[in-house]
Design a protein around this motif. Structure first.
Motif, PDB file in Angstrom:
ATOM      1  N   VAL A   1       0.828  -1.204   0.000  1.00  0.00           N
ATOM      2  CA  VAL A   1       0.000   0.000   0.000  1.00  0.00           C
ATOM      3  C   VAL A   1       0.864   1.258   0.000  1.00  0.00           C
ATOM      4  O   VAL A   1       0.556   2.244  -0.659  1.00  0.00           O
ATOM      5  N   GLU A   2       1.977   1.198   0.726  1.00  0.00           N
ATOM      6  CA  GLU A   2       2.876   2.344   0.790  1.00  0.00           C
ATOM      7  C   GLU A   2       3.782   2.436  -0.433  1.00  0.00           C
ATOM      8  O   GLU A   2       4.591   3.346  -0.553  1.00  0.00           O
ATOM      9  N   GLY A   3       3.644   1.481  -1.348  1.00  0.00           N
ATOM     10  CA  GLY A   3       4.424   1.521  -2.573  1.00  0.00           C
ATOM     11  C   GLY A   3       5.839   1.009  -2.438  1.00  0.00           C
ATOM     12  O   GLY A   3       6.659   1.207  -3.327  1.00  0.00           O
ATOM     13  N   GLN A   4       6.143   0.366  -1.324  1.00  0.00           N
ATOM     14  CA  GLN A   4       7.483  -0.179  -1.156  1.00  0.00           C
ATOM     15  C   GLN A   4       7.618  -1.451  -1.980  1.00  0.00           C
ATOM     16  O   GLN A   4       6.733  -2.294  -1.996  1.00  0.00           O
ATOM     17  N   THR A   5       8.741  -1.574  -2.625  1.00  0.00           N
ATOM     18  CA  THR A   5       9.029  -2.802  -3.359  1.00  0.00           C
ATOM     19  C   THR A   5      10.211  -3.481  -2.678  1.00  0.00           C
ATOM     20  O   THR A   5      10.919  -2.869  -1.859  1.00  0.00           O
ATOM     21  N   LEU A   6      10.435  -4.730  -3.021  1.00  0.00           N
ATOM     22  CA  LEU A   6      11.587  -5.438  -2.478  1.00  0.00           C
ATOM     23  C   LEU A   6      12.868  -4.689  -2.835  1.00  0.00           C
ATOM     24  O   LEU A   6      13.771  -4.550  -2.003  1.00  0.00           O
ATOM     25  N   ALA A   7      12.914  -4.167  -4.048  1.00  0.00           N
ATOM     26  CA  ALA A   7      14.096  -3.408  -4.474  1.00  0.00           C
ATOM     27  C   ALA A   7      14.317  -2.194  -3.568  1.00  0.00           C
ATOM     28  O   ALA A   7      15.458  -1.897  -3.188  1.00  0.00           O
ATOM     29  N   ASN A   8      13.238  -1.502  -3.208  1.00  0.00           N
ATOM     30  CA  ASN A   8      13.360  -0.342  -2.312  1.00  0.00           C
ATOM     31  C   ASN A   8      13.871  -0.751  -0.937  1.00  0.00           C
ATOM     32  O   ASN A   8      14.710  -0.065  -0.349  1.00  0.00           O
ATOM     33  N   VAL A   9      13.360  -1.848  -0.425  1.00  0.00           N
ATOM     34  CA  VAL A   9      13.775  -2.318   0.905  1.00  0.00           C
ATOM     35  C   VAL A   9      15.247  -2.701   0.880  1.00  0.00           C
ATOM     36  O   VAL A   9      16.015  -2.332   1.778  1.00  0.00           O
ATOM     37  N   VAL A  10      15.668  -3.433  -0.156  1.00  0.00           N
ATOM     38  CA  VAL A  10      17.073  -3.833  -0.280  1.00  0.00           C
ATOM     39  C   VAL A  10      17.955  -2.600  -0.419  1.00  0.00           C
ATOM     40  O   VAL A  10      18.990  -2.479   0.247  1.00  0.00           O
ATOM     41  N   ARG A  11      17.546  -1.667  -1.260  1.00  0.00           N
ATOM     42  CA  ARG A  11      18.310  -0.435  -1.464  1.00  0.00           C
ATOM     43  C   ARG A  11      18.489   0.327  -0.151  1.00  0.00           C
ATOM     44  O   ARG A  11      19.594   0.766   0.188  1.00  0.00           O
ATOM     45  N   GLU A  12      17.412   0.473   0.605  1.00  0.00           N
ATOM     46  CA  GLU A  12      17.475   1.199   1.884  1.00  0.00           C
ATOM     47  C   GLU A  12      18.353   0.457   2.897  1.00  0.00           C
ATOM     48  O   GLU A  12      19.113   1.075   3.641  1.00  0.00           O
ATOM     49  N   THR A  13      18.271  -0.855   2.914  1.00  0.00           N
ATOM     50  CA  THR A  13      19.093  -1.646   3.835  1.00  0.00           C
ATOM     51  C   THR A  13      20.566  -1.478   3.502  1.00  0.00           C
ATOM     52  O   THR A  13      21.401  -1.276   4.394  1.00  0.00           O
ATOM     53  N   ILE A  14      20.910  -1.549   2.219  1.00  0.00           N
ATOM     54  CA  ILE A  14      22.305  -1.371   1.803  1.00  0.00           C
ATOM     55  C   ILE A  14      22.786   0.023   2.159  1.00  0.00           C
ATOM     56  O   ILE A  14      23.888   0.210   2.680  1.00  0.00           O
ATOM     57  N   ARG A  15      21.945   1.037   1.910  1.00  0.00           N
ATOM     58  CA  ARG A  15      22.298   2.421   2.237  1.00  0.00           C
ATOM     59  C   ARG A  15      22.610   2.563   3.729  1.00  0.00           C
ATOM     60  O   ARG A  15      23.608   3.167   4.116  1.00  0.00           O
ATOM     61  N   ARG A  16      21.748   1.970   4.577  1.00  0.00           N
ATOM     62  CA  ARG A  16      21.973   2.032   6.035  1.00  0.00           C
ATOM     63  C   ARG A  16      23.267   1.332   6.436  1.00  0.00           C
ATOM     64  O   ARG A  16      24.022   1.840   7.258  1.00  0.00           O
ATOM     65  N   GLU A  17      23.500   0.147   5.855  1.00  0.00           N
ATOM     66  CA  GLU A  17      24.710  -0.610   6.182  1.00  0.00           C
ATOM     67  C   GLU A  17      25.966   0.148   5.756  1.00  0.00           C
ATOM     68  O   GLU A  17      26.945   0.195   6.495  1.00  0.00           O
ATOM     69  N   LEU A  18      25.937   0.749   4.572  1.00  0.00           N
ATOM     70  CA  LEU A  18      27.095   1.521   4.107  1.00  0.00           C
ATOM     71  C   LEU A  18      27.340   2.730   5.007  1.00  0.00           C
ATOM     72  O   LEU A  18      28.473   3.068   5.315  1.00  0.00           O
TER      73      LEU A  18
END
Length: 100
Positions: free
Chosen positions: A77-94
């Motif tokens: 519903v919020e428009g999040q995709t798996l790609a968005n979640v992975v991208r955000e996780t990588i960004r946080r880890e970096l």
């Protein structure tokens, strides 16, 4: 789909609810509803493979499959995709690695 497709329809079709009270006027029910927050109980059909996958994931993670399904629906519903979640996780880890 119509009411007659429900096998229990005939068992309850003649019940009279004209004097029924709303949940808010029945203290025990109102309390239960308040404890549930902004959630509604629904009945829906889900593919067996999908349900099995959510149940297996919940068991592996030590959680509840219904909570996982709700989170997946929220993300959709919020428009999040798996790609968005992975991208955000990588960004946080970096970002965390750069701060160390």
């Amino acid at each position: 789909m119509n009411n007659r497709s429900d096998p229990l329809f005939d068992d309850y079709a003649d019940l009279d609810f004209t004097d029924a009270k709303p949940v808010s006027e029945v203290p025990a029910l109102a309390r239960l509803q308040a404890e549930r927050g902004n959630q509604s109980q629904v009945t829906m059909r889900v593919d067996n493979r999908i349900l099995a996958a959510f149940k297996a994931h919940a068991e592996m993670m030590g959680g509840n499959y219904q909570t996982l399904m709700n989170e997946a629906l929220r993300q959709f519903v919020e428009g999040q995709t798996l790609a968005n979640v992975v991208r955000e996780t990588i960004r946080r880890e970096l970002h965390q690695d750069g701060a160390r």
